[in-house]
Enzyme design. Structure first.
Site, PDB file in Angstrom:
ATOM      1  N   LYS A  72       0.997  -0.523  -0.254  1.00  0.00           N
ATOM      2  CA  LYS A  72       0.161  -0.133   0.263  1.00  0.00           C
ATOM      3  C   LYS A  72       1.054   0.994  -0.044  1.00  0.00           C
ATOM      4  O   LYS A  72       1.637   1.329   0.439  1.00  0.00           O
ATOM      5  CB  LYS A  72      -0.824   0.115   1.038  1.00  0.00           C
ATOM      6  CG  LYS A  72      -0.380   0.383   2.690  1.00  0.00           C
ATOM      7  CD  LYS A  72      -1.610   0.160   3.740  1.00  0.00           C
ATOM      8  CE  LYS A  72      -0.684   0.685   4.796  1.00  0.00           C
ATOM      9  NZ  LYS A  72      -1.910   0.198   6.212  1.00  0.00           N
TER      10      LYS A  72
ATOM     11  N   GLN B 124      -9.617   6.665  14.211  1.00  0.00           N
ATOM     12  CA  GLN B 124      -9.411   5.023  14.851  1.00  0.00           C
ATOM     13  C   GLN B 124     -10.301   4.603  15.852  1.00  0.00           C
ATOM     14  O   GLN B 124     -10.429   3.434  16.210  1.00  0.00           O
ATOM     15  CB  GLN B 124      -7.934   5.570  15.061  1.00  0.00           C
ATOM     16  CG  GLN B 124      -7.199   4.392  14.547  1.00  0.00           C
ATOM     17  CD  GLN B 124      -7.694   2.938  14.299  1.00  0.00           C
ATOM     18  OE1 GLN B 124      -7.727   1.870  14.877  1.00  0.00           O
ATOM     19  NE2 GLN B 124      -7.833   2.922  13.255  1.00  0.00           N
TER      20      GLN B 124
ATOM     21  N   GLY C 169      -0.489   4.210  18.920  1.00  0.00           N
ATOM     22  CA  GLY C 169       0.194   5.128  17.904  1.00  0.00           C
ATOM     23  C   GLY C 169       0.735   5.410  17.752  1.00  0.00           C
ATOM     24  O   GLY C 169       0.913   6.154  16.846  1.00  0.00           O
TER      25      GLY C 169
ATOM     26  N   LYS D 103       7.648   9.371  18.470  1.00  0.00           N
ATOM     27  CA  LYS D 103       5.682   9.538  19.321  1.00  0.00           C
ATOM     28  C   LYS D 103       5.687   8.420  20.375  1.00  0.00           C
ATOM     29  O   LYS D 103       6.893   7.693  21.064  1.00  0.00           O
ATOM     30  CB  LYS D 103       4.942   8.330  18.163  1.00  0.00           C
ATOM     31  CG  LYS D 103       4.374   9.513  17.130  1.00  0.00           C
ATOM     32  CD  LYS D 103       3.254   8.439  16.010  1.00  0.00           C
ATOM     33  CE  LYS D 103       2.706   9.516  15.123  1.00  0.00           C
ATOM     34  NZ  LYS D 103       1.920   8.544  14.310  1.00  0.00           N
TER      35      LYS D 103
END
Lengths: 338, 338
Positions: free
Chosen positions: A70, A141, A236, A242
């Site tokens: 993808k 989400q 996440g 992150k």
């Protein structure tokens, strides 16, 4: 032998979270049996456009025998132009012949398999008597996480929806989620209370299971708030820098990864490992190892458990296969002999 | 704002080699101006299936502003199953917005841009008075090379088609090519003699320009046969270990690459460099550098010139853009709002 083209709306109509849960669980198991390959990530930042793209690809063997890719694009300035900021397409090939079998929107499938991943972590690791779920992040989400978790753990009767960045979004979701679960996921949540919160503390103190789905780059859940026996599914953190959990939550926790190498590099555990709060050697195993009983799960009701999930393209492939099969059965989509 | 889906047959109908030549030349120039990025190749060998796949992707700026990818699959056992052994699809995105604009068969476009590449090498480097062309390899690439070269160099009046591995294929192509050029490429070759040869020597001794498009892994053209002033466009060598020219042909030749790094790794020059017959430092430049006059071309009529072309995905992108624009103008293909 045509290629089936499916739009986001068609995928939404034909794909069921229950099928995706089953497929995602199967693929995690195949991965732990060495029956899958994640190919190298290709990513790029478009400087002038302040945008990014990534190409994820892989191969899953066993009953699936699928490979594909993808490409996801993130162009934040699109919002001003009235265009979607995120979009992407995926291609699915039969690995017996290399023939393409499907081309489809990647966004809905990504949401479905991510919801399934978070919920499989909760189901495999949360205490058996878990009744209170907390979702950190009320964005797109969240409904997928809630739907999948309520399917696997129907005894959950309270869901905190926490969004410190966009509290109105949490309120709106809490107000509409029961209906959305019914309509979009065929999940009856009439016995569940949904409570919006701006701050995480109250919810964390009460939660048996927490799913994090924000873009945070610093901890939003502090260790002091966590009661014994809480499970965390961390979705996440999927890029360097992150972070959603206080690093100290990792101390003494039983920690699982969807893919150890990827989680160490970009997952929730990246920063605790970099800071020395947690060690790679202390990862119990991959979630697939747990699902095939190669490693042990939760040992008692007081332990903290963490499932760090950074996302695996092979999950999308298996979910896409479900979408293709269901669409064909429903005579949906356009089949083209390319 | 839909995504246009184009099959191989549709692309064949709407795309013109003259447009592709122009676009490929533009993209080579953009590359030399730093206006393009080739993203890392992802490839994989399916051991049990004795098959392979690769994902090529990239980004071209300037007037194009396109990015995308193609996945090509090579499953030789398909022939026994009555399926095509090679196939692949490509995706094209608008790099201003990240929105997909096209999904299409990759095979015809790959042939078109490869034909254009070989011909651009001939046109830029062969002697101005070149009249005799030789094609080594009478497979599916040959007609594209011949068409593109005759468009750019209409004074060519003799074409040797050489295939030492499959001579009947060379004969068949020589017999049908005039008609195929007319029908498929709108090229009038009524004044050109096409001569099939099993062995390369006769043709090489006479050729002013040679295009190689075989899968050979050892030299098929010996240095002794080469007359002064011959140009070579080498398209066949695009993987480690492939080689079509005697290494000694590189000695004293003016050598150009489509992408220096890629040619050094997998191109026709790979083996001469590895053996020390040729040095990377002696590459004159990339073909784009020549097209923008950053480096000099042929200096006299006695020099050997070599264009080593390993293939660049950004060429496919630009050719795909032409196909999309022409198909839209002709109201061809299916446009889907994904």
């Amino acid at each position: 032998m045509g290629v089936l083209i499916l739009t986001r709306e068609q995928i939404k109509q034909v794909i069921d979270m229950r099928d995706v849960l089953e497929k995602v669980r199967d693929v995690y198991k195949l991965k732990s049996k060495g029956e899958s390959v994640i190919w190298p990530l290709v990513n790029y930042e478009f400087e002038k456009e302040n945008a990014a793209m990534d190409i994820r690809s892989g191969y899953v063997m066993g009953n699936e025998q699928l490979h594909g890719l993808k490409m996801l694009n993130n162009f934040p300035a699109n919002t001003e132009k009235g265009l979607p900021p995120f979009n992407g397409l995926m291609m699915v090939y039969d690995s017996n012949t290399g023939m393409p079998i499907g081309i489809m929107d990647a966004s809905y499938i990504t949401c479905m398999r991510t919801g399934a991943a978070g919920a499989i972590g909760v189901d495999a690791l949360a205490r058996k008597d878990a009744k209170t779920l907390m979702i950190l992040g009320a964005g797109k989400q969240a409904p997928f996480q809630i739907a999948a978790t309520l399917i696997l753990r129907p005894q959950i009767n309270k869901v905190y929806i926490v969004d410190p960045v966009n509290y109105p979004q949490a309120i709106a979701l809490a107000n509409r989620i029961e209906q959305q679960l019914k309509e979009e996921f065929d999940v009856d949540a009439s016995g569940v209370s949904f409570i919006a919160e701006e701050h995480a503390e109250t919810a964390v103190r009460e939660a048996d299971a927490v799913i994090t789905v924000t873009r945070a780059t610093k901890p939003m859940i502090m260790n002091d708030w966590v009661k014994p026996g809480t499970h965390f599914s961390c979705l996440g953190s999927d890029m360097e820098g992150k972070e959603e959990l206080d690093e100290n939550i990792f101390i003494g926790a039983r920690v699982y990864a969807d893919d150890i190498a990827q989680c160490v590099r970009v997952g929730e555990m990246e920063i605790p490992i970099a800071k020395g709060t947690f060690r790679k050697e202390d990862i119990v195993g991959e979630i697939g190892d747990l699902l095939i009983n190669d490693v042990k799960g939760r040992e008692n009701d007081a332990q903290t458990t963490i499932f760090d999930a950074t996302g695996l393209y092979i999950l999308d492939l298996a979910a896409a296969k479900v979408a293709i099969a269901n669409a064909k059965a429903a005579n949906m989509g356009i089949e083209i002999d390319m």
